[in-house]
Design a protein around this motif. Structure first.
Motif: not given
Length: 262
Positions: A13-39
């Motif tokens: 499957a890696e021929r078509f899908v690089n990976k699956i990644w997850r951002l998990d703030n499901s049990i967090g009580e505060s806003l996560i802000e100003n995080k960055l992602v690169l192209p």
């Protein structure tokens, strides 16, 4: 709680899908802000569960409530604010994967996000699915495609990826026995990028990865610049600032969601 995690599909499957990644703030009580992602030269399918995530691209601000979203190629850094009680699972598709579905014309679709209906996808995705079920679904669907022949977009990307020095569109045309114009039209329709822009993004990401993994006391920015086929250190710094709005020396990796070293 681990905010960022990566999960890997099967070798086929890696021929078509690089990976699956997850951002998990499901049990967090505060806003996560100003995080960055690169192209990175990939498309993303984002599955948002819970409250919402706010994404700022170079074109627009997107409020992504619970649902499924298609994220185009990004050409500049992206800013992310994530509400508490929110989980985002992202299927990272290689550049050529969308070209398997020729009904999609992505010619002018970059730095953008749209909400889609799950029924539009060729494989079944449910917002409530856990990561194991999602991996099984993705593996089953893409493994069935793994013996198919490469199309022209995948061939272009493979030539660029395997070439140690930088390659021109003219050279790619000669290798594929095709006109430059035809290759450019097909590539931009399938990816939203010109071939030259795609090469620039890959070169930039390779440089960032090298910066993060190198001992800058032993390896200078000039060496990194020349290794990655920039003209000189000044050229590298200028291109780096175009994407990140900061210099390599001022770059703070803690502000970014960056790929884990496998």
């Amino acid at each position: 709680m681990q905010l960022y995690s990566e999960h890997y599909v099967s070798p086929k499957a890696e021929r078509f899908v690089n990976k699956i990644w997850r951002l998990d703030n499901s049990i967090g009580e505060s806003l996560i802000e100003n995080k960055l992602v690169l192209p990175n030269g990939c498309f993303n399918l984002a599955i948002v569960k819970g409250n919402s995530i706010e994404v700022h691209t170079s074109k627009n601000k997107y409020e992504m409530n619970e649902g499924i979203y298609f994220c185009s190629q990004m050409t500049n850094k992206v800013l992310v604010n994530m509400q508490p009680k929110t989980k985002v699972t992202i299927i990272q598709l290689h550049t050529w994967t969308l070209s398997l579905f020729p009904r999609y014309d992505l010619n002018n679709f970059t730095d953008s996000i749209i909400k889609i209906n799950a029924a539009e996808l060729p494989f079944k995705v449910e917002i409530q699915s856990d990561i194991e079920i999602l991996l099984k679904t993705i593996n089953t669907y893409f493994e069935a495609l793994s013996d198919s022949n490469q199309n022209i977009i995948e061939k272009i990307c493979e030539i660029i990826r395997l070439r140690e020095d930088e390659i021109s569109v003219s050279e790619i045309g000669k290798l594929l026995n095709s006109s430059q114009r035809l290759l450019q039209i097909k590539f931009k329709t399938a990816t939203g990028l010109t071939i030259k822009k795609y090469i620039q993004i890959l070169k930039f990401r390779k440089s960032v990865d090298q910066m993060l993994n190198a001992d800058l006391e032993k390896m200078s920015l000039t060496e990194i610049a020349l290794y990655n086929k920039y003209f000189d250190q000044s050229h590298f710094i200028r291109k780096f600032k175009d994407v990140t709005k900061t210099t390599p020396k001022m770059f703070n990796p803690d502000l970014y969601f960056l790929s884990q070293k496998r």
